[in-house]
Design an enzyme around this catalytic site. Structure first.
Site, mmCIF file in Angstrom:
data_model
loop_
_atom_site.group_PDB
_atom_site.id
_atom_site.type_symbol
_atom_site.label_atom_id
_atom_site.label_comp_id
_atom_site.label_asym_id
_atom_site.label_seq_id
_atom_site.Cartn_x
_atom_site.Cartn_y
_atom_site.Cartn_z
ATOM 1 N N ASN A 16 0.797 -1.235 0.000
ATOM 2 C CA ASN A 16 0.000 0.000 0.000
ATOM 3 C C ASN A 16 0.825 1.278 0.000
ATOM 4 O OD1 ASN A 16 -2.332 -1.476 -0.002
ATOM 5 N ND2 ASN A 16 -2.522 -1.482 2.221
ATOM 6 N N LYS A 34 3.756 4.112 -1.144
ATOM 7 C CA LYS A 34 4.189 4.701 -2.412
ATOM 8 C C LYS A 34 5.547 4.157 -2.818
ATOM 9 C CE LYS A 34 5.681 9.227 -4.183
ATOM 10 N NZ LYS A 34 5.233 9.106 -5.578
ATOM 11 N N LYS A 51 5.959 1.830 -5.804
ATOM 12 C CA LYS A 51 5.944 0.646 -6.681
ATOM 13 C C LYS A 51 6.258 1.018 -8.130
ATOM 14 C CE LYS A 51 1.748 0.009 -5.121
ATOM 15 N NZ LYS A 51 1.769 0.974 -4.008
ATOM 16 N N THR A 52 5.497 1.946 -8.662
ATOM 17 C CA THR A 52 5.745 2.358 -10.045
ATOM 18 C C THR A 52 7.098 3.056 -10.147
ATOM 19 O OG1 THR A 52 3.389 2.551 -10.483
ATOM 20 C CG2 THR A 52 4.845 3.781 -11.935
ATOM 21 N N THR A 53 7.406 3.863 -9.144
ATOM 22 C CA THR A 53 8.699 4.566 -9.129
ATOM 23 C C THR A 53 9.858 3.576 -9.217
ATOM 24 O OG1 THR A 53 7.639 6.161 -7.650
ATOM 25 C CG2 THR A 53 10.025 6.289 -7.848
ATOM 26 N N ARG A 59 17.878 2.067 -15.314
ATOM 27 C CA ARG A 59 19.108 1.276 -15.163
ATOM 28 C C ARG A 59 19.354 0.406 -16.392
ATOM 29 N NH1 ARG A 59 19.318 -1.479 -9.498
ATOM 30 N NH2 ARG A 59 20.162 0.529 -8.877
ATOM 31 N N PHE A 65 -9.542 1.543 -14.044
ATOM 32 C CA PHE A 65 -10.385 0.486 -13.493
ATOM 33 C C PHE A 65 -11.076 1.011 -12.252
ATOM 34 C CE2 PHE A 65 -6.363 -1.626 -14.850
ATOM 35 C CZ PHE A 65 -6.816 -1.854 -16.134
ATOM 36 N N TRP A 76 -14.530 0.219 -9.463
ATOM 37 C CA TRP A 76 -15.754 -0.492 -9.105
ATOM 38 C C TRP A 76 -16.970 0.425 -9.307
ATOM 39 C CZ3 TRP A 76 -11.633 0.989 -6.295
ATOM 40 C CH2 TRP A 76 -11.817 2.059 -5.429
ATOM 41 N N GLU A 114 0.793 -1.755 -12.698
ATOM 42 C CA GLU A 114 -0.598 -1.871 -12.185
ATOM 43 C C GLU A 114 -1.316 -3.099 -12.742
ATOM 44 O OE1 GLU A 114 -0.559 0.310 -9.995
ATOM 45 O OE2 GLU A 114 0.320 2.152 -10.772
HETATM 46 P P1 ATP Z 1 4.319 5.779 -7.334
HETATM 47 O O1 ATP Z 1 3.756 5.816 -8.729
HETATM 48 O O2 ATP Z 1 4.424 7.142 -6.764
HETATM 49 O O3 ATP Z 1 5.553 4.950 -7.198
HETATM 50 P P2 ATP Z 1 2.793 3.560 -6.371
HETATM 51 O O4 ATP Z 1 2.909 2.974 -7.730
HETATM 52 O O5 ATP Z 1 3.501 2.839 -5.266
HETATM 53 O O6 ATP Z 1 3.215 5.078 -6.402
HETATM 54 P P3 ATP Z 1 -0.053 3.263 -6.550
HETATM 55 O O7 ATP Z 1 -0.700 2.245 -5.685
HETATM 56 O O8 ATP Z 1 0.127 2.969 -7.996
HETATM 57 O O9 ATP Z 1 1.323 3.690 -5.892
HETATM 58 O O10 ATP Z 1 -0.818 4.612 -6.340
HETATM 59 C C1 ATP Z 1 -0.560 5.709 -7.107
HETATM 60 C C2 ATP Z 1 -0.755 6.964 -6.350
HETATM 61 O O11 ATP Z 1 -1.288 6.776 -5.055
HETATM 62 C C3 ATP Z 1 0.550 7.705 -6.130
HETATM 63 O O12 ATP Z 1 0.300 9.010 -6.475
HETATM 64 C C4 ATP Z 1 0.852 7.564 -4.682
HETATM 65 O O13 ATP Z 1 1.516 8.664 -4.065
HETATM 66 C C5 ATP Z 1 -0.480 7.418 -4.087
HETATM 67 N N1 ATP Z 1 -0.339 6.624 -2.879
HETATM 68 C C6 ATP Z 1 0.412 5.533 -2.732
HETATM 69 N N2 ATP Z 1 0.372 5.090 -1.469
HETATM 70 C C7 ATP Z 1 -0.439 5.955 -0.819
HETATM 71 C C8 ATP Z 1 -0.895 6.066 0.524
HETATM 72 N N3 ATP Z 1 -0.530 5.178 1.435
HETATM 73 N N4 ATP Z 1 -1.717 7.101 0.851
HETATM 74 C C9 ATP Z 1 -2.099 7.991 -0.089
HETATM 75 N N5 ATP Z 1 -1.709 7.944 -1.377
HETATM 76 C C10 ATP Z 1 -0.888 6.938 -1.725
HETATM 77 MG MG MG Z 2 1.696 2.543 -9.242
#
Ligand code: ATP
Ligand code: MG
Length: 171
Positions: free
Chosen positions: A11, A13, A15-17, A25, A66, A68, A103
């Site tokens: 949950n 932040k 993952k995508t980063t 790299r 996506f 719900w 995602e």
């Molecule tokens: P990022 O793209 O910044 O690496 P992510 O891929 O880990 O984030 P996702 O689940 O894809 O996160 O969600 C995308 C968005 O939701 C991002 O803008 C991120 O900052 C936000 N987000 C992620 N975790 C949280 C959290 N715990 N509370 C609020 N917003 C969040």
């Molecule tokens: Mg993401």
């Protein structure tokens, strides 16, 4: 070269980063990279603009978000399935050394594509291709077939203090 399957889930932040960091790299070694993003709603313009600077990086934004809350679930499923078919072809074509499915987990959790179907493609991935999957709630089957799984855990997030999304950090 031994192609690995990596998963960034959880949950927090990052993952995508993290996936984008791996792309950066790999590109430095002239390895062809494909990023396929299954969009959830909003789009991150920063990485899309950066991607244009690399001619060995193929960046595809697929789907329409996506949710719900969708008013046309059948259409969403069609779009998601088409996006998955594209990802499948990209993996099996073997033109890239790193393929990022950003995602992807939501396709499974929203039951748009069967987990078994995705696992079957991962099992057939070229031996010399790294595969990265991101998204919250990675399923047990995905975790089982991966070589590396990292769970992002939120300790703090600026959102909690009412700080809005910042350029260069969130988009
Ligand atoms: P990022 O793209 O910044 O690496 P992510 O891929 O880990 O984030 P996702 O689940 O894809 O996160 O969600 C995308 C968005 O939701 C991002 O803008 C991120 O900052 C936000 N987000 C992620 N975790 C949280 C959290 N715990 N509370 C609020 N917003 C969040
Ligand atoms: Mg993401």
């Amino acid at each position: 070269m031994q192609g690995l399957t990596l998963i960034f889930t959880g949950n927090g932040k990052g993952k995508t980063t993290s996936a984008l960091g791996l792309a950066f790299r790999a590109l430095g070694h002239d390895l062809p990279v494909a990023i396929i993003q299954f969009i959830k709603g909003s789009w991150k313009y920063g990485e899309l603009a950066s991607a244009k600077r690399f001619d060995i990086l193929d960046f595809h934004v697929l789907g329409k978000g996506f949710t719900w809350k969708s008013d046309n679930l059948d259409e969403d499923i069609q779009i998601a399935r088409k996006a998955w078919e594209f990802a499948k072809q990209t993996i099996l074509a073997g033109q890239h050394k790193l393929v990022i499915l950003d995602e992807l987990t939501y396709l499974i959790t929203y039951k748009m594509v069967a987990e078994a179907e995705i696992l079957a493609v991962i099992a057939k991935k070229p031996q010399d291709m790294h595969l990265v999957i991101t998204g919250r709630g990675a399923t047990e089957g995905l975790i089982d077939c991966a070589d590396l799984v990292t769970e992002m855990q939120e300790i703090k997030h600026p959102y909690r203090n009412g700080i809005k999304a910042q350029k260069g950090i969130e988009f």
